[in-house]
Write a protein that holds these residues in place. Structure first.
Motif, short mmCIF file in Angstrom:
data_model
loop_
_atom_site.label_atom_id
_atom_site.label_comp_id
_atom_site.label_asym_id
_atom_site.label_seq_id
_atom_site.Cartn_x
_atom_site.Cartn_y
_atom_site.Cartn_z
N VAL A 263 30.13 47.02 52.54
CA VAL A 263 31.18 46.08 52.97
C VAL A 263 30.86 44.70 52.39
N ILE A 264 31.86 44.10 51.70
CA ILE A 264 31.64 42.77 51.11
C ILE A 264 32.60 41.72 51.66
N HIS A 266 36.33 40.88 54.55
CA HIS A 266 37.38 41.31 55.48
C HIS A 266 38.60 40.43 55.29
N GLN A 267 39.76 41.00 55.59
CA GLN A 267 40.98 40.21 55.79
C GLN A 267 41.48 40.65 57.18
N LYS A 270 45.12 41.32 58.17
CA LYS A 270 45.76 42.52 57.62
C LYS A 270 45.08 43.80 58.05
N TRP A 272 42.06 44.66 57.01
CA TRP A 272 41.39 45.16 55.81
C TRP A 272 39.88 44.93 55.87
N ILE A 274 36.94 44.98 53.04
CA ILE A 274 36.79 45.02 51.57
C ILE A 274 35.41 45.59 51.25
N ASP A 276 32.69 47.43 48.01
CA ASP A 276 32.39 47.36 46.57
C ASP A 276 32.64 48.70 45.86
N ASN A 317 41.07 47.92 43.53
CA ASN A 317 41.01 47.21 42.26
C ASN A 317 39.72 47.67 41.57
N HIS A 320 36.78 46.45 43.82
CA HIS A 320 37.09 46.20 45.23
C HIS A 320 37.85 47.39 45.80
N ILE A 322 39.90 48.58 49.34
CA ILE A 322 40.48 48.06 50.58
C ILE A 322 40.56 49.21 51.57
N ALA A 334 34.86 42.16 61.38
CA ALA A 334 33.63 41.58 60.83
C ALA A 334 32.42 41.84 61.73
N THR A 335 32.70 42.09 63.02
CA THR A 335 31.60 42.42 63.93
C THR A 335 31.25 43.90 63.84
N PRO A 338 30.12 44.71 59.61
CA PRO A 338 29.71 43.42 59.04
C PRO A 338 29.43 43.51 57.54
N ILE A 339 29.49 42.38 56.89
CA ILE A 339 29.14 42.30 55.48
C ILE A 339 27.72 42.81 55.30
#
Lengths: 378, 378
Positions: A263-264, A266-267, A270, A272, A274, A276, A317, A320, A322, A334-335, A338-339
């Motif tokens: 995981v790199i 978040h949106q 939406k 999402w 994101i 790699d 992409n 990336h 999604i 994000a919690t 997490p990245i």
């Protein structure tokens, strides 16, 4: 035993070795019980340890999609090789070199033009090449119809030209469009019957046609009998994938190839996540798009491989991916993701996704990770 | 001068070097006249001679999609490298190693979580990494909105954490969905204005934000002014492709990448020519599917590159392409396109098709062919 996986850079193509071994056993045992040889198509893995596991389980030779695969297999001691794409005249020199080095390579044609080119080349070089004639059993792609008068013409050109006619072969590629057992059984029977019929017509015309080779993973796993068939070719069964899962010939716990991703971003608005693993990792294959369940660019799993129901790679992409969670709660992405945390993605099409990677990372049952290189290019 | 091409095995990825050089000149001159630096995205070619041609024409550094590309460029003396994917914490060690070897690598983040991870890593290793903040200008993928309060938080975390904030960057990826000049100009202005606005907000908060980096090939070729922008990133312009042709930013005679293929069969009843360029050669990219003209898996040309109007690759298996002639007369295919004859296929998406090949074959104006290797994997 998560340490070795944790040390891998992402994206990485993971092979679950116990699942792969079970897949190999399952197909080999099925072919044994149906009384035919299995000639695995190595275009799926393009990877020696995988091919060696197939041979060790009882496979008789290999099928290849490129002469590079043929060379690679032959250099590792696998001699009985069927190059299952109608050979371009420009590739005959390479095929001849393999033959002269001792490889029992056989090649394919499906036309009078093609047969004449092979005969002319063989005469020029004084070599008795071994040839299969491709039969079209379902209108899917290449091959001569079993009842086509040209079938006999091609056989005659080859045999009178001094070549060895090894047999007839077909591939029921339209099996990828089916998803119920009855239709698959019917297509498997059509594949068998038309290829046997083509062989019989050649024999009735007074020519030898020793072998009858058929196959696709869905039909190989659906056929009720293979009377008259001598060998089956299949490829993707070694890993399976979401396309095969939709067709109904494998279970979720048989999918042996996945892509490890990080995981790199978040949106959150939406929903999402994101990652790699974009299309460079997953490939652009959207093979499930018109199937019963569209998995986008892949089914999302936890790092240890449990499906996250409804979570898909819905966009890609180059580098990336999604990920969206489907109907599930998308709060606090994000919690929860997490990245730096990791996921595994099951691909639509194992052949296409594997091709994006120079290596597989093979995970043994004990958690050990081995690097298995694979072929790239022609 | 067809001899060298005739000696190539197929499928082969051909680069028309004069076209590529004109494409490079066109973009560089446009950026020069707009008063900004050009930082080409090398994810398209992943190929040193191409990158060197871009640098020779005046490019300032490179943009990369993987750290492998960064290492490759740095090892060849290209030091100013922007890794334009939000960095996964697990890749920071690799980035640090490049920095310590002397590479002026800069990396990207678009979140508080990401910025905190980079700061923690940098403190642990006593290194002043150079960072860009990604801005979302069109809802396409990643980045913080120009007005997002988190933008200032991220900048502050980075600067107070002792890092060098190099600037803000954005990518108007939604430009791929457009196909008229007015809409492209409007999106280019949106991309410029929002990224400049993000930089201004950071500066208004009392922090330095030296650089403003924007770009996509369609917006770079459409922007009327780039006030406040310091550099533009673009990738696919170096080869162009059918997606770009549909968008309207290139002409047919600017498409510099094609796939050379050999005819291996026919299905006359269906109007099919079978070739040896399947999806393994073309990729599964169907980027023109929802554009104004759907090119299937590619536009078919003669061996010397003239478009055969209406002829498309309408189907693709792994090593088989199916070519149909469209509305044109499909009689006598085997006579007009005999087995062994050759075609060139223009791809939908140069980045995806190039990735299927270990090498390009670069064709000079005088007909000489050079082999240019390209990167594969991560």
């Amino acid at each position: 035993m998560s340490t070795p996986i944790a040390s891998l850079d992402t994206p990485a193509a993971l092979v679950d070795v116990p699942r792969m071994q079970r897949n190999i056993q399952r197909m080999q045992q099925r072919m044994n019980s149906l009384g035919v040889r299995l000639r695995p198509h190595v275009k799926t893995s393009k990877c020696l340890p995988v091919i060696q596991a197939q041979i060790a389980a009882g496979a008789s030779g290999v099928t290849v999609s490129t002469l590079k695969e043929a060379e690679h297999c032959f250099n590792q001691g696998i001699s009985d090789v069927l190059y299952a794409v109608a050979i371009a005249p420009g590739k005959l020199s390479q095929a001849l070199a393999l033959r002269r080095a001792g490889c029992h390579l056989s090649v394919l044609t499906d036309s009078v033009q093609g047969a004449q080119a092979i005969v002319a080349f063989a005469k020029e070089h004084g070599e008795r090449l071994r040839i299969w004639i491709e039969v079209d059993c379902d209108g899917h792609r290449s091959g001569l119809a079993a009842e086509d008068p040209a079938l006999i013409d091609v056989a005659r050109i080859l045999i009178e030209g001094g070549l060895q006619l090894r047999g007839v072969m077909t591939h029921a590629g339209s099996s990828y469009e089916l998803d119920n057992p009855e239709a698959l059984q019917a297509l498997a029977e059509q594949e068998r019957a038309l290829c046997v019929r083509a062989a019989q017509r050649i024999r009735d015309a007074g020519m030898a046609c020793p072998d009858v080779s058929i196959g696709s993973t869905p039909t190989a796993l659906s056929a009720l009998n293979l009377d008259g068939v001598t060998e089956v070719r299949a490829g993707v069964y070694v890993f399976f994938d979401l396309v095969m899962h939709n067709i109904g010939v494998c279970q979720a716990d048989e999918l042996a190839l996945s892509v490890l991703t990080t995981v790199i971003g978040h949106q959150q608005d939406k929903g999402w996540i994101i990652t790699d693993a974009g299309w460079m990792a997953m490939s652009r294959d959207r093979g499930t798009q018109r199937q019963r369940h569209d998995f986008g660019y892949g089914q999302v799993c936890t790092e240890t491989g449990e499906w996250i129901e409804g979570a898909l790679v819905t966009g890609a992409n180059q580098e990336h991916g999604i990920v969206t969670l489907g109907g599930a709660d998308s709060a606090d992405l994000a919690t929860r993701f997490p990245i730096g945390s990791r996921l595994r993605i099951l691909p639509n099409h194992a052949c296409a996704t594997g091709a994006q990677f120079p290596d597989y990372h093979a995970l043994d049952a004990d958690g050990a990770v081995h690097t298995w290189s694979r072929l790239h290019g022609w």
